[in-house]
Motif scaffolding. Structure first.
Motif, PDB file in Angstrom:
ATOM      1  N   LYS A  94       0.978  -1.269  -0.039  1.00  0.00           N
ATOM      2  CA  LYS A  94       0.002  -0.231  -0.157  1.00  0.00           C
ATOM      3  C   LYS A  94       0.919   1.509   0.504  1.00  0.00           C
ATOM      4  N   PHE A  95       0.573   2.154  -0.291  1.00  0.00           N
ATOM      5  CA  PHE A  95       1.316   3.838  -0.357  1.00  0.00           C
ATOM      6  C   PHE A  95       1.341   3.953   0.528  1.00  0.00           C
ATOM      7  N   VAL A  96       2.476   5.388   1.097  1.00  0.00           N
ATOM      8  CA  VAL A  96       2.490   5.436   2.433  1.00  0.00           C
ATOM      9  C   VAL A  96       2.236   7.139   1.949  1.00  0.00           C
ATOM     10  N   ALA A  97       3.484   7.731   1.232  1.00  0.00           N
ATOM     11  CA  ALA A  97       3.605   8.758   1.083  1.00  0.00           C
ATOM     12  C   ALA A  97       4.548   8.939   0.069  1.00  0.00           C
ATOM     13  N   ALA A  98       4.306   9.891  -0.640  1.00  0.00           N
ATOM     14  CA  ALA A  98       5.457  10.840  -1.850  1.00  0.00           C
ATOM     15  C   ALA A  98       5.210  11.826  -1.986  1.00  0.00           C
ATOM     16  N   ILE A  99       6.753  12.090  -2.719  1.00  0.00           N
ATOM     17  CA  ILE A  99       7.045  13.865  -2.657  1.00  0.00           C
ATOM     18  C   ILE A  99       7.778  14.043  -3.859  1.00  0.00           C
ATOM     19  N   ARG A 100       7.200  15.410  -4.382  1.00  0.00           N
ATOM     20  CA  ARG A 100       7.807  15.099  -5.753  1.00  0.00           C
ATOM     21  C   ARG A 100       9.148  16.006  -5.867  1.00  0.00           C
ATOM     22  N   ARG A 101       9.832  16.141  -6.496  1.00  0.00           N
ATOM     23  CA  ARG A 101      10.929  16.225  -6.255  1.00  0.00           C
ATOM     24  C   ARG A 101      11.625  17.606  -6.850  1.00  0.00           C
ATOM     25  N   SER A 102      10.781  18.065  -7.398  1.00  0.00           N
ATOM     26  CA  SER A 102      11.326  19.670  -8.599  1.00  0.00           C
ATOM     27  C   SER A 102      11.121  20.233  -6.966  1.00  0.00           C
ATOM     28  N   GLY A 113       8.590  19.368  -4.360  1.00  0.00           N
ATOM     29  CA  GLY A 113       8.291  19.202  -2.967  1.00  0.00           C
ATOM     30  C   GLY A 113       7.149  19.378  -2.524  1.00  0.00           C
ATOM     31  N   ASN A 114       6.048  19.194  -3.423  1.00  0.00           N
ATOM     32  CA  ASN A 114       5.339  18.787  -3.065  1.00  0.00           C
ATOM     33  C   ASN A 114       4.346  17.538  -2.555  1.00  0.00           C
ATOM     34  N   THR A 115       4.016  17.491  -1.312  1.00  0.00           N
ATOM     35  CA  THR A 115       3.519  16.140  -0.884  1.00  0.00           C
ATOM     36  C   THR A 115       2.074  15.862  -0.995  1.00  0.00           C
ATOM     37  N   PHE A 116       2.365  14.059  -0.453  1.00  0.00           N
ATOM     38  CA  PHE A 116       0.718  13.664  -0.639  1.00  0.00           C
ATOM     39  C   PHE A 116       1.302  12.260   0.177  1.00  0.00           C
ATOM     40  N   TYR A 117       0.093  11.831   1.400  1.00  0.00           N
ATOM     41  CA  TYR A 117       0.185  11.148   2.422  1.00  0.00           C
ATOM     42  C   TYR A 117      -1.114   9.960   2.255  1.00  0.00           C
ATOM     43  N   ALA A 118      -1.286   8.975   2.526  1.00  0.00           N
ATOM     44  CA  ALA A 118      -1.584   8.194   2.941  1.00  0.00           C
ATOM     45  C   ALA A 118      -2.696   8.472   3.649  1.00  0.00           C
ATOM     46  N   ASP A 119      -4.088   8.677   3.559  1.00  0.00           N
ATOM     47  CA  ASP A 119      -4.743   9.640   5.376  1.00  0.00           C
ATOM     48  C   ASP A 119      -4.374   8.345   6.662  1.00  0.00           C
ATOM     49  N   SER A 120      -4.042   7.555   6.541  1.00  0.00           N
ATOM     50  CA  SER A 120      -3.504   6.191   7.548  1.00  0.00           C
ATOM     51  C   SER A 120      -2.965   7.018   8.548  1.00  0.00           C
TER      52      SER A 120
END
Length: 120
Positions: A45-53, A55-62
């Motif tokens: 399952k996906f946990v978190a991600a960050i755009r390299r250029s 720095g925008n982030t995205f997280y799983a709700d959990s």
């Protein structure tokens, strides 16, 4: 692109751990870096991600408000600071990078996985 993850281990509930992942090779291809996890008997399952250029982030709700993802472009590394850990966070954690996508669809390159165990 090759990925080498480090960190992880055993921690009590409420504790903290930090994971790191170093990318090497054709790192200029990387659009986003992130983390996934797989608990025993369950799908990854996906946990978190960050755009390299940007720095925008995205997280799983959990994990939102407990985990923080960050990157160091000079070192081509991505880190995951995990606070307020719960037993349900126990899993093998994988770092991943993608050339075009950010989020659950990331799928281009994977690290070897590192175990995180949270005891109650």
């Amino acid at each position: 692109v090759q990925l080498q993850a480090s960190g992880g281990g055993l921690v009590q509930a409420g504790g903290s751990l930090r994971l790191s992942c170093a990318a090497s090779g054709r790192t200029f291809l990387i659009y986003a870096m992130g983390w996934f996890r797989q608990a025993p008997g369950k799908e990854r399952k996906f946990v978190a991600a960050i755009r390299r250029s940007s720095g925008n982030t995205f997280y799983a709700d959990s994990v939102k408000d407990r985990f923080t993802i960050s990157r160091d472009n000079a070192k081509s590394t991505v880190s995951l600071q995990m606070n307020s850990l719960k037993p349900e966070d126990t899993a093998v954690y994988f770092c991943a990078v993608d050339r075009a996508r950010m989020g659950p669809a990331m799928n281009d390159y994977w690290g070897q996985g590192t175990q995180v165990t949270v005891s109650s």
